[in-house]
Design a protein around this motif. Sequence first.
Motif, PDB file in Angstrom:
ATOM      1  N   GLU A   1      31.676  -3.482  -5.393  1.00  0.00           N
ATOM      2  CA  GLU A   1      31.702  -2.029  -5.482  1.00  0.00           C
ATOM      3  C   GLU A   1      30.708  -1.549  -6.544  1.00  0.00           C
ATOM      4  N   LYS A   2      30.710  -2.246  -7.661  1.00  0.00           N
ATOM      5  CA  LYS A   2      29.804  -1.899  -8.754  1.00  0.00           C
ATOM      6  C   LYS A   2      28.345  -2.147  -8.346  1.00  0.00           C
ATOM      7  N   ALA A   3      28.116  -3.313  -7.730  1.00  0.00           N
ATOM      8  CA  ALA A   3      26.746  -3.675  -7.343  1.00  0.00           C
ATOM      9  C   ALA A   3      26.195  -2.702  -6.305  1.00  0.00           C
ATOM     10  N   LYS A   4      27.088  -2.219  -5.425  1.00  0.00           N
ATOM     11  CA  LYS A   4      26.624  -1.370  -4.330  1.00  0.00           C
ATOM     12  C   LYS A   4      26.230   0.036  -4.786  1.00  0.00           C
ATOM     13  N   ARG A   5      26.486   0.358  -6.039  1.00  0.00           N
ATOM     14  CA  ARG A   5      25.940   1.618  -6.572  1.00  0.00           C
ATOM     15  C   ARG A   5      24.427   1.534  -6.640  1.00  0.00           C
ATOM     16  N   ASN A   6      23.921   0.296  -6.717  1.00  0.00           N
ATOM     17  CA  ASN A   6      22.479   0.084  -6.831  1.00  0.00           C
ATOM     18  C   ASN A   6      21.819  -0.151  -5.474  1.00  0.00           C
ATOM     19  N   ALA A   7      22.445  -0.968  -4.640  1.00  0.00           N
ATOM     20  CA  ALA A   7      21.844  -1.339  -3.352  1.00  0.00           C
ATOM     21  C   ALA A   7      22.910  -1.921  -2.447  1.00  0.00           C
ATOM     22  N   ASN A   8      22.533  -2.171  -1.176  1.00  0.00           N
ATOM     23  CA  ASN A   8      23.487  -2.744  -0.224  1.00  0.00           C
ATOM     24  C   ASN A   8      23.594  -4.256  -0.323  1.00  0.00           C
ATOM     25  N   GLU A   9      22.541  -4.902  -0.772  1.00  0.00           N
ATOM     26  CA  GLU A   9      22.536  -6.362  -0.917  1.00  0.00           C
ATOM     27  C   GLU A   9      21.483  -6.784  -1.946  1.00  0.00           C
ATOM     28  N   SER A  10      21.441  -8.092  -2.208  1.00  0.00           N
ATOM     29  CA  SER A  10      20.558  -8.585  -3.260  1.00  0.00           C
ATOM     30  C   SER A  10      19.126  -8.815  -2.795  1.00  0.00           C
ATOM     31  N   VAL A  11      18.828  -8.382  -1.571  1.00  0.00           N
ATOM     32  CA  VAL A  11      17.439  -8.462  -1.130  1.00  0.00           C
ATOM     33  C   VAL A  11      17.111  -7.245  -0.276  1.00  0.00           C
ATOM     34  N   CYS A  12      15.879  -6.805  -0.392  1.00  0.00           N
ATOM     35  CA  CYS A  12      15.374  -5.710   0.434  1.00  0.00           C
ATOM     36  C   CYS A  12      14.225  -6.271   1.254  1.00  0.00           C
ATOM     37  N   CYS A  13      14.333  -6.169   2.576  1.00  0.00           N
ATOM     38  CA  CYS A  13      13.319  -6.750   3.452  1.00  0.00           C
ATOM     39  C   CYS A  13      12.688  -5.662   4.305  1.00  0.00           C
ATOM     40  N   GLY A  14      11.442  -5.854   4.640  1.00  0.00           N
ATOM     41  CA  GLY A  14      10.787  -4.880   5.495  1.00  0.00           C
ATOM     42  C   GLY A  14       9.362  -5.276   5.804  1.00  0.00           C
ATOM     43  N   GLU A  15       8.640  -4.283   6.240  1.00  0.00           N
ATOM     44  CA  GLU A  15       7.293  -4.499   6.722  1.00  0.00           C
ATOM     45  C   GLU A  15       6.408  -3.514   5.992  1.00  0.00           C
ATOM     46  N   CYS A  16       5.216  -3.957   5.603  1.00  0.00           N
ATOM     47  CA  CYS A  16       4.326  -3.041   4.887  1.00  0.00           C
ATOM     48  C   CYS A  16       2.879  -3.452   5.125  1.00  0.00           C
ATOM     49  N   ARG A  17       1.976  -2.798   4.445  1.00  0.00           N
ATOM     50  CA  ARG A  17       0.591  -3.250   4.418  1.00  0.00           C
ATOM     51  C   ARG A  17       0.250  -3.614   2.983  1.00  0.00           C
ATOM     52  N   ILE A  18      -0.426  -4.726   2.830  1.00  0.00           N
ATOM     53  CA  ILE A  18      -0.916  -5.139   1.514  1.00  0.00           C
ATOM     54  C   ILE A  18      -2.432  -5.269   1.634  1.00  0.00           C
ATOM     55  N   GLY A  19      -3.152  -4.407   0.937  1.00  0.00           N
ATOM     56  CA  GLY A  19      -4.607  -4.370   1.083  1.00  0.00           C
ATOM     57  C   GLY A  19      -4.994  -4.096   2.529  1.00  0.00           C
ATOM     58  N   GLY A  20      -4.162  -3.294   3.198  1.00  0.00           N
ATOM     59  CA  GLY A  20      -4.446  -2.925   4.586  1.00  0.00           C
ATOM     60  C   GLY A  20      -3.944  -3.939   5.605  1.00  0.00           C
ATOM     61  N   ILE A  21      -3.373  -5.062   5.124  1.00  0.00           N
ATOM     62  CA  ILE A  21      -2.937  -6.114   6.047  1.00  0.00           C
ATOM     63  C   ILE A  21      -1.429  -6.037   6.270  1.00  0.00           C
TER      64      ILE A  21
ATOM     65  N   ASP B   1       0.859  -1.181   0.000  1.00  0.00           N
ATOM     66  CA  ASP B   1       0.000   0.000   0.000  1.00  0.00           C
ATOM     67  C   ASP B   1       0.896   1.233   0.000  1.00  0.00           C
ATOM     68  N   ARG B   2       0.389   2.297  -0.597  1.00  0.00           N
ATOM     69  CA  ARG B   2       1.188   3.516  -0.782  1.00  0.00           C
ATOM     70  C   ARG B   2       1.868   3.980   0.510  1.00  0.00           C
ATOM     71  N   ASP B   3       3.172   4.193   0.421  1.00  0.00           N
ATOM     72  CA  ASP B   3       3.998   4.704   1.528  1.00  0.00           C
ATOM     73  C   ASP B   3       3.977   3.843   2.794  1.00  0.00           C
ATOM     74  N   SER B   4       3.586   2.591   2.670  1.00  0.00           N
ATOM     75  CA  SER B   4       3.481   1.772   3.888  1.00  0.00           C
ATOM     76  C   SER B   4       4.745   0.965   4.171  1.00  0.00           C
ATOM     77  N   PHE B   5       5.666   0.873   3.207  1.00  0.00           N
ATOM     78  CA  PHE B   5       6.843   0.011   3.380  1.00  0.00           C
ATOM     79  C   PHE B   5       7.902   0.640   4.280  1.00  0.00           C
ATOM     80  N   ARG B   6       8.314  -0.106   5.305  1.00  0.00           N
ATOM     81  CA  ARG B   6       9.412   0.321   6.187  1.00  0.00           C
ATOM     82  C   ARG B   6      10.504  -0.724   6.093  1.00  0.00           C
ATOM     83  N   GLU B   7      11.659  -0.323   5.596  1.00  0.00           N
ATOM     84  CA  GLU B   7      12.732  -1.299   5.392  1.00  0.00           C
ATOM     85  C   GLU B   7      13.389  -1.700   6.709  1.00  0.00           C
TER      86      GLU B   7
END
Lengths: 285, 274
Positions: A100-120, A73-79
Motif C-alpha cells: 500500500e505504501k509502495a503503491k503511492r509511488n508506482a504500480n510495480e518496481s519496474v516501468c517498461c515501455g517503448e521509446c526512441r533513443i537518439g532517434g532509434i 528522446d523528449r516525449d517519446s516514451f510510451r509505457e
Amino acid sequence: MDFFAFVKPKNELEASSNKPENVPFVPEEMWVKCPKCNAMLLTTDMEENLHVCTHCGHHFRLSVRQRIELLADRDSFREHDAELTAKNILDFPGYDAKLEKAKRNANESVCCGECRIGGIKTVLCVMNAEFMMGSMGTVTGEKITRAFEYATDAGLPVVVCTVSGGARMQEGILSLMQMAKTSGAVKRHSDAGLLYITILTDPTTGGVTASFAMEGDIILAEPDTLVAFAGPRVIEQTMRQKLPRDFQTSEFVLQKGFIDAVVSRDKLKSTVARLLKMHGYAEVE
Amino acid sequence: MSNAAKEKDKEKESFPAYEKVMAARDSKKLTAVDYISKMFGDSFIELHGDRRFSDDKAVVGGIAMLYDTPVTIIGIEKGRNTKERVERNFGQAHPEGYRKALRLMKQAEKFHRPVLCLVDTSGAYPGIGAEERGQGQAIAENLMEMMTLKTPVLTIVIGEGGSGGALALAVADEVWMLENSVYSVISPEGCASILWKDSSKAPQAAEALRMTAQDLFDLRVIERIIRQPRADDQAMFESLKLLVSRTFEKNLALDTAELTEQRYARFRRIGAIG
Ligand SMILES: [Zn+2]
C-alpha cells in the motif's frame, strides 16, 4: 562560475560546516546533502548536472521519470502494461501494508515501455528504487518478460536500467522463479539476433544480478555503483572481516571482467545511442 | 490443509514447515553422492573441473548408465561427515561449480544425453572470491543456457533448495522434490532477520514463505513429490530410477524445438497475468 557559485562548498571541511540554515536567502528544501562528500548542493544545480554531485561526482539515485528523461528522446516514451500491479499472492504477513505504501509511488518496481533513443526505436525498462527497493516480484518479472517478448516480436533492441535489492521475499518461490522466466525471455531475444544493453545503477544486487542484469550483450554501469550477488553485509557476516573499500563497486567488477564499461551519467545516452547505431538499428522518421 | 486446520496449527505453536526445513538440513540424511551410487551403482564416471578456474567440489558431475541410456548427472554435494563437509564447502558452490555444471550440460547437449540434476544447497556461497569471480554472472548464465538446452533436463531437490544457487541447476523440463525437502527464495532465518529483525522467528517465516514440497506442488512450481527413501530401501531407489527413465524417454521423443518450447512455457506461466 555561475550565480550560485558562492554557496558551493570548495572542500569537505567547508562542506561539513556549511549547514543550510547558515546561508541566508535559500530555503532548506532547495538544498540536498551529498552522502559521499557531505557537500550541500543546490537542487537547481543538481538538476542541471543530471543529479551528479558538482563537488565529488557522486551519482545520486534517479527516479523512474528522471531516468527516462535522461535516456529517451523528449516525449517519446510510451509505457506498456502500466496497470499491472503487485498483489499479496501468498498472503504474506505485513506485505499488504508494505504494498500500500509502495503503491503511492508506482504500480510495480519496474516501468517498461517503448521509446526512441537518439532517434532509434528501443524497448526501455527502468527499475524503481522507490518501490520496495526495486525488489523483483512476480509482476516485475512478468513486465520484464513481456517487454523482451514484445521486443523479440517487433525486432527491437532492449535497454534495461537495473536497481534492485534482489528477489522479493514476500512472494516466496514465485519471486525466485522470475529469475528463470526473465532469463528465458532474454535468451529468446538474444537468439533472435537482437541487442540487449544493461545499465547497472546503484545498487544492483541479488536475484536481479543473478539474472537479467548480467545477461546483456553489453553491460554498462554508472560510477561507484554497488554490483553484487551477495551484498556486503551478508559477506561480512560469513567472512567475519571488513571488506576492502572498493569491493563490489562498478569499477571493481569492471576490473574483474564482468562489465564492459563504467559510463558517467552525462555520457550515458550518447553511449547507448552510438551502440544502438553500431548494431544496425536505424533512426525513425 | 484447510484454513481452519492452519489456524489450529498456529494456536498450538507448531510449525510443520520449519520441521521440514530441519529435516531437509539433517546431516544424517542421504546426499547427492548417495543417490548417485544407489541409483546408478558403479556405472558412474565422475568428470571434474570447469576448464576455466578450478574444480569446485561442492558440485559433483559425471556420466552414468540409466539402464541402457547414458545420462549426465550433476549434483550439489554437502558431504556426509565433517571432513567431507569442509571439502565440499557444505554444499555451497562457487561460480566455478556452476560453470562446471554448465560445461557438463553443454557436453550432454552435444551428445543428446539427458541431464539429471540433484539439488541440495543452502545457497550459492557468499564470499569474497565468489563475488570476485562473478557468482551472479555464473548463475545468470546457467538460467539462460539451461532454458534452451537441446536435451531433456530433470531436477530433483533432495534436501535444501536454497534460492538462486539451487535455481542455477533447476531450469528443467520437470522439477521434483523429496517429501522432506524445501525450496525457497531465502532461508527462513534470513527472511525473519531482514523482515522482523529477529532470526528466532524463522519458524513463522518458514510458514509464510511456502517452501515445503507440498506448498510448491500446490503453487504449481513442481511436478512431483517423491516419497523420502531410507538408505536401505533399494526398491524405492529402483522405482525412482524407473520414474526418471520414463520421464527422459518421454522428453527424448520430443523434437528439441518442442522440448525447449515446453520448458519455456513451464516457467512463463509462473506469475503470468491474465
Ligand atoms: Zn559529493
